[in-house]
Enzyme design. Structure first.
Site, PDB file in Angstrom:
ATOM      1  N   ARG A 215     -27.449  63.349  63.371  1.00  0.00           N
ATOM      2  CA  ARG A 215     -28.500  64.046  62.590  1.00  0.00           C
ATOM      3  C   ARG A 215     -28.134  64.080  61.089  1.00  0.00           C
ATOM      4  O   ARG A 215     -28.248  63.127  60.406  1.00  0.00           O
ATOM      5  CB  ARG A 215     -28.753  65.467  63.117  1.00  0.00           C
TER       6      ARG A 215
ATOM      7  N   ASP B 276     -25.047  59.848  74.617  1.00  0.00           N
ATOM      8  CA  ASP B 276     -26.366  60.164  74.047  1.00  0.00           C
ATOM      9  C   ASP B 276     -26.388  61.619  73.574  1.00  0.00           C
ATOM     10  O   ASP B 276     -27.339  62.366  73.844  1.00  0.00           O
ATOM     11  CB  ASP B 276     -27.507  59.873  75.029  1.00  0.00           C
TER      12      ASP B 276
ATOM     13  N   HIS C   6     -33.851  51.458  73.645  1.00  0.00           N
ATOM     14  CA  HIS C   6     -34.355  52.538  74.499  1.00  0.00           C
ATOM     15  C   HIS C   6     -35.474  51.923  75.321  1.00  0.00           C
ATOM     16  O   HIS C   6     -36.559  51.656  74.804  1.00  0.00           O
ATOM     17  CB  HIS C   6     -34.874  53.719  73.665  1.00  0.00           C
TER      18      HIS C   6
END
Ligand SMILES: [Zn+2]
Length: 414
Positions: free
Chosen positions: A37, A278, A153
């Site tokens: 992040r 993850d 993904h």
């Protein structure tokens, strides 16, 4: 750098000596799938808190994902992350960029230091229309031209979107509705489609957080292709939602017990190449919602991966050798980190000393990550990182940060 490995005592002087009696020296673990992040999402996690979590969890290198705010879609965005990370990393970090269809932009990101390029077939981050074969083909051609690794993904975004719209219109907003909306078929068909295309374009592909045995078998039949599984998909099944509700929501979702067992068998046999957490931190507010479709997807994993997996080693459900391959030597090979992943003279001094007898319980309120929740909450575990050494510096000791930010930004060597 690792200067010397010897069974006899080494006479060279050292600044620091660690009594490692009873501990196992393993290559520092590498986590290929982490959301650190920072930037405008610093309220969820920062480069400091995320790499603290990595270091105390035994990870010496993590690969960061590009779905940040702003997203990592340009050379400038890669350079911005690298410059903001300076002096703040307690583990090594490689930055993944988002796959874009413009070959110049992709090459610029690669030259700026992007270690791989993430493709979100679930449309979590859209830089082009990935459901369009010709646009996707252009992007894969660009990746091929700059010899880049594409991480995927693999869930069909259009199928999920229509399931969600159908459910919302019918007021089906429970966790069970969310789970039924993310079917195994949505994953398997996305894996089949992308591997046919990466094969056609000759691109090195890595399938993220795989959950379905049939999808693993597709990976195994495709050359130059690897996959990862997360601890929560390997060790938890949907009964977890009774206790955890929306807190355990992630994508792809935690599956039924049958899929979990099948995935574990393939992982322990080495058919799933690597373990990746993850690690996807959110605030508790974002994770709790009465409408399951609105709850943020993702769970933190950096501080739980080693304890929950080492417990399986203790119970002889997987060999220690397999765990080391899945967390160090194979991720180093896949992501071309030629100086990492192995304890060998001349390699980077990234080491974790594991206490194989330590008995701990997963307690999210003690996490150094900002995300203080976990689907493994309360689980008793055997084994934890006792000391974590990053680039020759002792950074973490038994759950605490004890050293300086010795991590560096890493790039692929090929
Ligand atoms: Zn992710």
């Amino acid at each position: 750098m690792i200067k010397r490995i010897s069974k006899l005592s080494i006479a060279d002087t050292a600044d620091l000596k660690i009594n490692a009696a009873g501990l196992l020296a393993l290559p520092g673990m590498i986590d290929a799938h982490v959301h650190l992040r920072d930037l405008e999402l610093s309220y969820k996690e920062t480069f400091e808190t995320g790499t603290w979590a990595a270091a105390v969890g035994g990870f010496t290198t993590v690969l960061d994902m590009p779905n940040t705010r702003p997203p990592t879609t340009s050379r400038e965005a890669v350079l911005e992350k690298i410059s903001r990370a300076q002096g703040r990393l307690f583990a090594n970090v490689g930055f993944q960029g988002a796959l874009v269809a413009n070959p110049t932009a992709l090459r610029d990101m690669r030259n700026a230091g992007a270690i791989a390029f993430k493709l979100y077939l679930n449309k979590a981050l859209e830089t082009f229309d990935s459901s369009d074969d010709s646009e996707l083909g252009q992007a894969l051609q660009a990746a091929k031209e700059c010899n880049a690794i594409v991480t995927v993904h693999a869930e069909d975004g259009n199928a999920i979107r229509s399931a969600q719209e159908r459910c919302m219109a019918q007021g089906k907003t429970k966790v069970g509705d969310f789970l039924r909306g993310h079917t195994p078929a949505i994953e398997v068909s996305a894996v089949r489609r992308i591997l046919a295309m990466t094969r056609q374009f000759g691109v090195q592909a890595h399938v993220c957080h795989i959950t379905i045995p049939d999808a693993v078998r597709l990976v195994r039949r495709t050359p130059n292709t690897t996959c990862e599984a997360t601890p929560h998909h390997l060790l938890l099944s949907q009964s977890i939602f009774k206790k955890q509700k929306t807190l355990a929501i992630c994508v792809p979702p935690i599956r039924s017990e049958r899929y979990m067992r099948g995935l574990w068998r393939l992982f322990s046999a080495g058919q799933v190449d690597i373990l990746a957490s993850d690690h996807a931190p959110h605030t508790l507010d974002e994770k709790t919602a009465t409408n399951a479709w609105k709850a943020a997807s993702g769970v933190p994993g950096l501080e739980t991966s080693l304890p929950v997996l080492f417990t399986q080693v203790s119970h002889c459900k997987i060999t220690l050798r397999r765990l080391i391959e899945a967390t160090a030597s194979i991720p180093a090979k896949i992501f071309r980190l030629t100086q990492k992943g192995v304890l060998r003279e001349g390699f980077d001094a990234d080491v974790v000393l594991v206490d194989p007898k330590a008995k701990i319980r997963i307690q999210p309120n003690e996490f150094l990550s900002k995300a203080k929740y976990s689907p493994f909450k309360g689980m008793p575990c055997i084994g934890r990182a006792a000391y974590t050494i990053v680039n020759g510096t002792l950074v973490a000791e038994r759950g605490k940060i004890v050293g300086r930010p010795a991590g560096k930004v890493v790039t692929s060597d090929a």
